[in-house]
Design a protein around this motif. Structure first.
Motif, PDB file in Angstrom:
ATOM      1  N   THR A   1       0.974  -1.309  -0.472  1.00  0.00           N
ATOM      2  CA  THR A   1      -0.087   0.010  -0.044  1.00  0.00           C
ATOM      3  C   THR A   1       0.826   1.645   0.022  1.00  0.00           C
ATOM      4  OG1 THR A   1      -1.737  -1.349   0.958  1.00  0.00           O
ATOM      5  CG2 THR A   1      -1.513   1.634   1.026  1.00  0.00           C
ATOM      6  N   HIS A   2       0.753   2.043  -0.613  1.00  0.00           N
ATOM      7  CA  HIS A   2       1.389   3.377  -0.787  1.00  0.00           C
ATOM      8  C   HIS A   2       1.221   4.448   0.896  1.00  0.00           C
ATOM      9  CE1 HIS A   2       3.089   6.955  -2.277  1.00  0.00           C
ATOM     10  NE2 HIS A   2       3.480   6.632  -2.873  1.00  0.00           N
ATOM     11  N   PRO A   3       2.524   5.229   0.768  1.00  0.00           N
ATOM     12  CA  PRO A   3       2.342   5.383   1.859  1.00  0.00           C
ATOM     13  C   PRO A   3       1.238   6.702   2.214  1.00  0.00           C
ATOM     14  CG  PRO A   3       4.655   4.561   1.461  1.00  0.00           C
ATOM     15  CD  PRO A   3       3.377   3.877   0.903  1.00  0.00           C
ATOM     16  N   SER A   4       1.550   7.555   0.986  1.00  0.00           N
ATOM     17  CA  SER A   4       0.210   8.288   1.392  1.00  0.00           C
ATOM     18  C   SER A   4      -1.097   8.043   0.955  1.00  0.00           C
ATOM     19  CB  SER A   4       0.690   8.928   0.596  1.00  0.00           C
ATOM     20  OG  SER A   4       0.454   8.962  -0.862  1.00  0.00           O
ATOM     21  N   LYS A   5      -1.429   7.191   0.644  1.00  0.00           N
ATOM     22  CA  LYS A   5      -2.892   6.454   0.766  1.00  0.00           C
ATOM     23  C   LYS A   5      -3.297   5.855   1.677  1.00  0.00           C
ATOM     24  CE  LYS A   5      -3.623   4.579  -4.715  1.00  0.00           C
ATOM     25  NZ  LYS A   5      -3.632   4.216  -5.163  1.00  0.00           N
ATOM     26  N   ALA A   6      -2.262   5.040   2.393  1.00  0.00           N
ATOM     27  CA  ALA A   6      -2.326   4.617   4.080  1.00  0.00           C
ATOM     28  C   ALA A   6      -2.645   5.496   4.651  1.00  0.00           C
ATOM     29  CB  ALA A   6      -1.693   3.625   4.266  1.00  0.00           C
ATOM     30  N   GLU A   7      -2.199   6.741   4.990  1.00  0.00           N
ATOM     31  CA  GLU A   7      -1.780   7.594   5.596  1.00  0.00           C
ATOM     32  C   GLU A   7      -3.296   8.279   4.976  1.00  0.00           C
ATOM     33  OE1 GLU A   7      -0.357  12.297   7.134  1.00  0.00           O
ATOM     34  OE2 GLU A   7       1.098  10.957   5.485  1.00  0.00           O
TER      35      GLU A   7
END
Length: 183
Positions: free
Chosen positions: A137-143
């Motif tokens: 999962t891309h970190p910005s999407k997860a955040e």
């Protein structure tokens, strides 16, 4: 070679007693007066203890409801931060939550923490179990996902629902973040 045996139905020697054959005075005839008093005294003591435990449970639940109301009111007042495009490396959802909590100086809602723990547990036994979450999962999407979930939990959760969950989960306080100063 094993031979299978046929089993016969079991027979029980028992006597069925109809309602007509019983007497209402059986209790009195089988026990002495002193034994009857002890039995009745034991029954009344059990009833009193049950009433006391119910009263104590109600008192505890009232305290948990008050605590949940204060907690939910506090969480509603905290603004959701604007997501930054940070490149955070995390192995689990709970690690990401810990990082976000310290980067933004905000506690995360109890329900958010529980949901992230469930997401981490749901990976156990999959082929991706040992793969870091940030690779899937891309970190910005997860955040962004965490902040959306956090906003929903802060704004829409009933303190009664929260108290009900806390009463069913005796170690709930482990999942409540301490109040972090907002600076």
């Amino acid at each position: 070679m094993k031979v299978l045996r046929s089993y016969k139905s079991l027979k029980f020697n028992h006597r069925l007693v109809s309602d007509l054959e019983t007497r209402s005075g059986d209790f009195n005839s089988n026990f002495s007066d002193q034994a009857q008093k002890k039995i009745l005294k034991g029954i009344t003591i059990k009833k009193k203890l049950k009433i006391r435990s119910l009263q104590a449970r109600k008192k505890d639940s009232d305290g948990v409801i008050r605590h949940a109301k204060m907690y939910q009111d506090y969480m509603k007042r905290i603004q959701i931060p604007k997501a930054q495009d940070l490149d955070i490396h995390f192995n689990t959802w709970q690690e990401l939550a810990y990082s976000l909590k310290h980067m933004y100086g905000q506690p995360l809602h109890y329900l958010t923490r529980i949901k992230l723990m469930q997401w981490d547990r749901s990976r156990i036994g999959t082929e991706n179990e040992h793969k870091p979450t940030y690779n899937m999962t891309h970190p910005s999407k997860a955040e962004a996902t965490i902040w959306v979930m956090e906003e929903i939990h802060r704004r829409t959760t009933s303190h009664y629902h929260l108290a009900q969950l806390w009463l069913a989960h005796p170690m709930y306080h482990v999942f409540i973040d301490p109040i972090v100063s907002q600076s």
